[in-house]
Design a protein around this motif. Structure first.
Motif, PDB file in Angstrom:
ATOM      1  N   SER A 144      -4.215  -5.265  26.517  1.00 45.80           N
ATOM      2  CA  SER A 144      -4.679  -4.579  25.313  1.00 45.80           C
ATOM      3  C   SER A 144      -4.446  -3.076  25.416  1.00 45.80           C
ATOM      4  N   THR A 328      -8.540  -2.629  20.474  1.00 45.54           N
ATOM      5  CA  THR A 328      -7.832  -3.798  19.963  1.00 45.54           C
ATOM      6  C   THR A 328      -8.047  -3.941  18.464  1.00 45.54           C
ATOM      7  N   LEU A 348      -2.931  -8.710  18.467  1.00 45.43           N
ATOM      8  CA  LEU A 348      -2.654  -8.469  19.890  1.00 45.43           C
ATOM      9  C   LEU A 348      -1.579  -9.429  20.386  1.00 45.43           C
ATOM     10  N   GLY A 367      -9.593  -8.486  23.503  1.00 45.40           N
ATOM     11  CA  GLY A 367      -8.840  -7.477  24.229  1.00 45.40           C
ATOM     12  C   GLY A 367      -9.501  -7.023  25.502  1.00 45.40           C
TER      13      GLY A 367
END
Length: 482
Positions: A144, A328, A348, A367
């Motif tokens: 992340s 994220t 992501l 994340g």
């Protein structure tokens, strides 16, 4: 000896940079920013191109010591720079030597181990242990983090803003998704230096007084992010390890800085603290309620977060779950998607695929790595670190990793005789939830070869034996004549 001197001076050049960087990152927040462990186990310390196409880069790491490692694990291994100009040894690493070193490390805990070691300059695979995807725990923050730097940019900041409605009756506190916002200013030597609600309140009061306004209602707007604020993939047991994710939060939603307990409504908690600051400065606040910011509201004042590069560094060094997850969600917003748990995880995944950091079988649900349902490969983790080394705009990923035996979540590790060689030499991200222990990072061998690694241990006797293997394995790479 001539081979060793060839890599020392370029690496030492990085020491000057990293010495400042490490000093900058070693700061104290009221309590640890995250639990890099399952709370049921115990508290821990708290477009782009694939890496194969990236230019070769010398790892910005602390070099292996030129003196014998201390036998006292309480003292970090000293390093003595050797001013000998030269270029990195162009020879390839020795896969057989790496394999032999790692094979010699006992695994008394019996955990399932998968891992990969890569040449950081070429991306070539040096050694592999097992295969497939596993739960990454907090090593997820490596993935992340590299995405946040790539999509948001390392210098981007997030503003928390006070605005006045057209009728001059309401001040709206609008959150911009700053995960490090505090109530009171931090000490001047704190790095990264967070923005504070008291600073924002002082500027807001001045702006109100200039307009002759002494009484207002306070609205708070956290609509930059959607919901639910709690990821359904997170077990409730982690409620002290991460706060509900909102675009407006302060003090990591901890009413008591000495406690890990989080407020269940971080936006209201932050707004209440802001109202208190306004009242203490002479502004009467008649009510505190959620409110969308009207389109004709005018800005009174704002404060800005540290840059993304500092936020990523904070998430890595302290395994800060709030910061990693907030970044994220910011990536989702930047890509025009709602900032929700599902959308943030979906974006992501898309970004990891775009960066060439995706392998078959991978699944991501957050994340920060709290979700035990995450499944990633050691290849993705290692190549993310390699990208952070190769690209200047992603360098905060490499420099933000804890230093073994010195900083962050690695400060109290590497104390056993078979891991002392890694102290001050290995930089890596830890990961721990029940039944899972991971380590992802990089080092330079005794022969000057920069190596990236990712090791993932699942099951076995428990955390102690798994961490012992991870520390010994990474230290073996650092001390290897490979």
């Amino acid at each position: 000896m001539a081979r060793r001197r060839g890599w020392v001076w370029p690496t030492v050049t990085w020491i000057a940079v990293l010495t400042v960087g490490v000093a900058v990152w070693v700061v104290r927040f009221p309590v640890a920013q995250a639990l890099d462990t399952d709370p049921r186990v115990g508290v821990g310390h708290v477009a782009a191109r694939p890496v194969a196409d990236a230019p070769h880069a010398v790892l910005p790491v602390l070099p292996p010591p030129s003196v014998t490692p201390t036998s006292d694990p309480a003292t970090p291994v000293p390093t003595t720079p050797v001013p000998d100009p030269g270029t990195p040894d162009p020879d390839t690493s020795n896969p057989a030597a790496v394999a032999a070193r790692l094979a010699a490390i006992p695994n008394p805990g019996g955990g399932d181990i998968v891992g990969v070691v890569l040449d950081a300059r070429t991306g070539a695979e040096i050694h592999r242990i097992g295969d497939g995807v596993r739960t990454p725990a907090s090593s997820m923050k490596v993935l992340s983090g590299v995405v946040a730097l790539d999509v948001l940019g390392p210098e981007t900041r997030f503003a928390t803003t006070a605005l006045l409605t057209a009728d001059a009756g309401t001040v709206v506190l609008r959150g911009g998704g700053d995960p490090l916002l505090t109530t009171a200013p931090a000490p001047a030597d704190t790095h990264p230096q967070p923005a504070s609600l008291q600073e924002l309140a002082a500027a807001t009061v001045a702006a109100l007084q200039a307009r002759g306004i002494s009484t207002v209602a306070l609205g708070f707007d956290a609509t930059r992010f959607g919901g639910p604020a709690w990821n359904p993939q997170w077990p409730d047991i982690f409620a002290t390890s991460v706060a509900p994710i909102t675009a407006l939060t302060a003090d990591h939603a901890r009413p008591d800085p000495a406690s890990a307990v989080r407020d269940p409504d971080p936006a209201r908690f932050a707004a209440t603290r802001f109202a208190e600051a306004l009242r203490s400065a002479g502004i009467a606040v008649t009510a505190v309620n959620p409110a969308a910011t009207p389109g004709d509201a005018v800005e009174l004042a704002h404060v800005e977060s540290p840059p993304v590069r500092a936020l990523v560094g904070e998430s890595l060094l302290r395994s800060d779950n709030d910061t990693a997850e907030t970044l994220t969600w910011q990536v989702a917003v930047a890509r025009g998607r709602p900032a929700t748990p599902a959308d943030a995880a979906g974006v992501l995944a898309e970004e990891l695929q775009r960066l060439g950091l995706w392998t078959d079988g991978m699944v991501v649900h957050d994340g920060n790595g709290i979700a035990g349902t995450n499944q990633v490969s050691p290849d993705a983790l290692a190549r993310a670190v390699a990208l952070g080394i190769a690209r200047d705009d992603l360098r905060a990923l490499a420099t933000g990793l804890p230093v073994a035996g010195v900083t962050g979540t690695l400060a109290e590790r590497y104390t056993a005789p078979d891991s002392l060689a890694g102290r001050g030499v290995v930089r890596a991200k830890t990961g721990t939830i029940r039944g899972v222990n991971t380590l992802t990072g990089y080092t330079v061998t005794a022969d000057g070869h920069p190596l990236v690694f990712a090791f993932m241990v699942s099951g076995g006797a428990g955390q102690t034996s798994a961490r012992a293997w991870l520390d010994a394995a990474s230290a073996a790479l650092a001390s290897c004549g490979c």
